[in-house]
Design a protein around this motif. Structure first.
Motif, PDB file in Angstrom:
ATOM      1  N   MET A 264       0.830  -1.208   0.000  1.00 35.89           N
ATOM      2  CA  MET A 264       0.000   0.000   0.000  1.00 35.89           C
ATOM      3  C   MET A 264       0.865   1.260   0.000  1.00 35.89           C
ATOM      4  SD  MET A 264      -1.498   0.343   3.911  1.00 35.89           S
ATOM      5  CE  MET A 264      -2.305  -1.250   3.942  1.00 35.89           C
ATOM      6  N   ALA A 265       2.048   1.185   0.590  1.00 37.99           N
ATOM      7  CA  ALA A 265       2.954   2.331   0.594  1.00 37.99           C
ATOM      8  C   ALA A 265       3.639   2.475  -0.755  1.00 37.99           C
ATOM      9  CB  ALA A 265       3.988   2.180   1.701  1.00 37.99           C
ATOM     10  N   ARG A 266       3.896   1.362  -1.421  1.00 36.93           N
ATOM     11  CA  ARG A 266       4.539   1.419  -2.727  1.00 36.93           C
ATOM     12  C   ARG A 266       3.623   2.110  -3.744  1.00 36.93           C
ATOM     13  NH1 ARG A 266       5.510   2.192  -7.014  1.00 36.93           N
ATOM     14  NH2 ARG A 266       6.596   1.074  -8.665  1.00 36.93           N
ATOM     15  N   ILE A 267       2.316   1.898  -3.644  1.00 36.23           N
ATOM     16  CA  ILE A 267       1.375   2.477  -4.600  1.00 36.23           C
ATOM     17  C   ILE A 267       1.461   4.000  -4.621  1.00 36.23           C
ATOM     18  CG2 ILE A 267      -1.092   2.825  -5.065  1.00 36.23           C
ATOM     19  CD1 ILE A 267      -1.568  -0.017  -4.189  1.00 36.23           C
ATOM     20  N   LEU A 268       1.704   4.601  -3.456  1.00 36.57           N
ATOM     21  CA  LEU A 268       1.749   6.057  -3.359  1.00 36.57           C
ATOM     22  C   LEU A 268       3.135   6.631  -3.638  1.00 36.57           C
ATOM     23  CD1 LEU A 268      -0.490   6.741  -0.223  1.00 36.57           C
ATOM     24  CD2 LEU A 268      -1.129   6.705  -2.642  1.00 36.57           C
ATOM     25  N   ASP A 269       4.102   5.774  -3.897  1.00 42.84           N
ATOM     26  CA  ASP A 269       5.466   6.242  -4.137  1.00 42.84           C
ATOM     27  C   ASP A 269       5.731   6.326  -5.640  1.00 42.84           C
ATOM     28  OD1 ASP A 269       8.089   6.953  -4.018  1.00 42.84           O
ATOM     29  OD2 ASP A 269       8.819   5.056  -3.196  1.00 42.84           O
ATOM     30  N   ASP A 270       5.754   7.548  -6.190  1.00 40.69           N
ATOM     31  CA  ASP A 270       5.988   7.734  -7.622  1.00 40.69           C
ATOM     32  C   ASP A 270       7.413   8.201  -7.922  1.00 40.69           C
ATOM     33  OD1 ASP A 270       5.850  10.250  -6.579  1.00 40.69           O
ATOM     34  OD2 ASP A 270       4.183  10.952  -7.832  1.00 40.69           O
ATOM     35  N   SER A 271       8.293   8.066  -6.932  1.00 38.21           N
ATOM     36  CA  SER A 271       9.675   8.496  -7.120  1.00 38.21           C
ATOM     37  C   SER A 271      10.428   7.509  -8.009  1.00 38.21           C
ATOM     38  CB  SER A 271      10.378   8.620  -5.760  1.00 38.21           C
ATOM     39  OG  SER A 271      11.755   8.872  -5.935  1.00 38.21           O
ATOM     40  N   ASN A 272      11.342   8.029  -8.835  1.00 38.60           N
ATOM     41  CA  ASN A 272      12.204   7.165  -9.655  1.00 38.60           C
ATOM     42  C   ASN A 272      13.535   6.887  -8.965  1.00 38.60           C
ATOM     43  OD1 ASN A 272      13.490   9.614  -9.818  1.00 38.60           O
ATOM     44  ND2 ASN A 272      13.315   9.823 -12.049  1.00 38.60           N
ATOM     45  N   ARG A 273      13.617   7.252  -7.688  1.00 44.60           N
ATOM     46  CA  ARG A 273      14.834   7.058  -6.918  1.00 44.60           C
ATOM     47  C   ARG A 273      14.832   5.723  -6.179  1.00 44.60           C
ATOM     48  NH1 ARG A 273      14.819  10.512  -2.835  1.00 44.60           N
ATOM     49  NH2 ARG A 273      17.092  10.431  -2.537  1.00 44.60           N
ATOM     50  N   ARG A 274      13.779   4.959  -6.375  1.00 42.37           N
ATOM     51  CA  ARG A 274      13.658   3.652  -5.730  1.00 42.37           C
ATOM     52  C   ARG A 274      13.031   2.659  -6.705  1.00 42.37           C
ATOM     53  NH1 ARG A 274      12.685   7.496  -1.919  1.00 42.37           N
ATOM     54  NH2 ARG A 274      10.548   7.818  -2.602  1.00 42.37           N
ATOM     55  N   VAL A 275      13.398   1.401  -6.547  1.00 43.35           N
ATOM     56  CA  VAL A 275      12.831   0.333  -7.363  1.00 43.35           C
ATOM     57  C   VAL A 275      12.246  -0.719  -6.431  1.00 43.35           C
ATOM     58  CG1 VAL A 275      13.314  -1.505  -9.024  1.00 43.35           C
ATOM     59  CG2 VAL A 275      14.466   0.708  -9.238  1.00 43.35           C
ATOM     60  N   TYR A 276      11.021  -1.158  -6.735  1.00 41.58           N
ATOM     61  CA  TYR A 276      10.337  -2.160  -5.916  1.00 41.58           C
ATOM     62  C   TYR A 276      10.255  -3.466  -6.695  1.00 41.58           C
ATOM     63  CZ  TYR A 276       8.921   1.738  -2.942  1.00 41.58           C
ATOM     64  OH  TYR A 276       8.924   2.829  -2.116  1.00 41.58           O
ATOM     65  N   ARG A 277      10.583  -4.538  -6.001  1.00 43.43           N
ATOM     66  CA  ARG A 277      10.537  -5.855  -6.636  1.00 43.43           C
ATOM     67  C   ARG A 277       9.883  -6.856  -5.690  1.00 43.43           C
ATOM     68  NH1 ARG A 277      14.483  -6.507 -10.581  1.00 43.43           N
ATOM     69  NH2 ARG A 277      13.522  -8.560 -10.897  1.00 43.43           N
ATOM     70  N   SER A 278       9.201  -7.803  -6.291  1.00 47.11           N
ATOM     71  CA  SER A 278       8.592  -8.894  -5.539  1.00 47.11           C
ATOM     72  C   SER A 278       9.573 -10.051  -5.476  1.00 47.11           C
ATOM     73  CB  SER A 278       7.308  -9.338  -6.233  1.00 47.11           C
ATOM     74  OG  SER A 278       6.702 -10.400  -5.534  1.00 47.11           O
ATOM     75  N   LEU A 279       9.769 -10.585  -4.280  1.00 45.15           N
ATOM     76  CA  LEU A 279      10.678 -11.713  -4.129  1.00 45.15           C
ATOM     77  C   LEU A 279      10.092 -12.960  -4.768  1.00 45.15           C
ATOM     78  CD1 LEU A 279      11.892 -11.332  -0.431  1.00 45.15           C
ATOM     79  CD2 LEU A 279      13.239 -10.932  -2.497  1.00 45.15           C
ATOM     80  N   SER A 280      10.931 -13.787  -5.335  1.00 45.06           N
ATOM     81  CA  SER A 280      10.456 -15.047  -5.896  1.00 45.06           C
ATOM     82  C   SER A 280      10.270 -16.065  -4.763  1.00 45.06           C
ATOM     83  CB  SER A 280      11.455 -15.576  -6.932  1.00 45.06           C
ATOM     84  OG  SER A 280      12.691 -15.869  -6.317  1.00 45.06           O
ATOM     85  N   GLY A 281       9.473 -17.086  -5.045  1.00 50.75           N
ATOM     86  CA  GLY A 281       9.213 -18.089  -4.021  1.00 50.75           C
ATOM     87  C   GLY A 281       8.225 -17.586  -2.979  1.00 50.75           C
TER      88      GLY A 281
END
Length: 323
Positions: A264-281
């Motif tokens: 829910m916090a990632r949705i509101l973050d439109d900065s290009n200074r961070r990258v969000y990734r989902s862990l595998s497994g």
């Protein structure tokens, strides 16, 4: 805590003098409970928005009426005497009955207050739209929001300082109602130039040797992250801790470490200074729930908010999954 009795016994001309005395005694009980809870006259007076001398006089008069002290005075704090411990229990019962009676009599399902608590990693991301929708549907309702840590919200809910609280499980209490709202993923957050950004799949083993930026130990999100890692046989090394989730994100941007952030916090973050990734497994998640005190009267307005909350939570889950 409001002076519920004043709604029944307004100070108007011709009122029974015994009723005036009774109203004053209820104020004394309210003041006494605040001092007992804060263990300090100065902080209690600030909470009650009265002067410390006025508060001291009220407690002194109460002790004179009882014929014995209810507090042991120390240099910078107070503690309850045996009489004070007994009075605390009885005072809470008396004021609870008065408040619940007034709330039940005046309950019209449309007006009144709804006191909502939420932990800091939920409040700014989840509540704003819900509060706006509820205010539009119930314009006479007065919404009060308190943001605090899990332990503080549980205490506030138990003591009826709030009507309900939204937090992450688990909840270590036996006497509160608990309803799970949804489960959300915790996403790995990295600086954009981190080598792991180029990998198609990021496994837990890839981040095991990396330094972590986490919230302080009072925040349950850190417990969620550490527990997930420990269950997979590694202990994340926290090189920095902070009190705000936005600061965690900023420190990651500055390459101080990596972290895990609620979806829910990632949705509101439109900065290009961070990258969000989902862990595998197996993915790290947290379960969000609402708690309330089932031993206190719940107004129709509070029940309506709880109902709208559950509906909104399901809509949010769908929105997050589509993002």
């Amino acid at each position: 805590m409001s002076n519920a009795l004043c709604y029944y016994l307004p100070c108007t001309q011709g009122i029974d003098p015994h009723a005036k005395a009774l109203a004053m005694e209820f104020d004394q009980l309210r003041y006494f409970l605040r001092v007992a809870g804060r263990a300090n006259f100065t902080r209690a007076a600030e909470d009650l928005a009265i002067s410390q001398p006025a508060l001291s006089r009220s407690i002194q008069k109460l002790e004179e009426e009882l014929g014995q002290p209810v507090f042991q005075r120390k240099a910078r704090s107070v503690s309850l005497t045996e009489a004070g411990v007994l009075l605390q229990s009885r005072a809470q019962q008396v004021l609870t009955i008065i408040e619940d009676t007034k709330a039940e009599i005046t309950d019209d399902g449309q007006s009144g207050r709804v006191r909502v608590g939420a932990i800091p990693t939920i409040a700014p991301y989840f509540l704003p739209n819900l509060l706006q929708q509820f205010s539009s549907e119930f314009p006479k309702a007065h919404l009060i929001v308190q943001e605090n840590t899990t332990d503080a919200l549980i205490k506030s809910c138990t003591q009826n300082e709030i009507d309900l609280a939204i937090l992450a499980l688990p909840v270590s209490t036996k006497y509160l109602g608990v309803a799970e709202l949804f489960e959300e993923e915790l996403l790995l957050v990295l600086p954009p130039d981190h080598p792991l950004v180029q990998k198609s799949k990021i496994r837990l083993s890839d981040i095991e040797p990396l330094p972590f930026v986490l919230l302080g130990e009072a925040h349950c999100l850190s417990d969620n992250i550490v527990t997930f890692c420990r269950q997979r046989s590694f202990q994340p090394v926290a090189v920095e801790r902070t009190s705000q989730l936005t600061m965690v994100q900023e420190l990651v941007s500055l390459s101080h470490g990596v972290s895990m952030i609620p979806a829910m916090a990632r949705i509101l973050d439109d900065s290009n200074r961070r990258v969000y990734r989902s862990l595998s497994g197996k993915k790290p998640t947290r379960k969000i729930a609402v708690i309330w005190n089932p031993y206190r009267f719940q107004s129709r307005l509070v029940e309506a908010f709880k109902d709208r909350l559950q509906t909104y939570a399901q809509q949010s889950v769908q929105s997050i999954s589509e993002t």
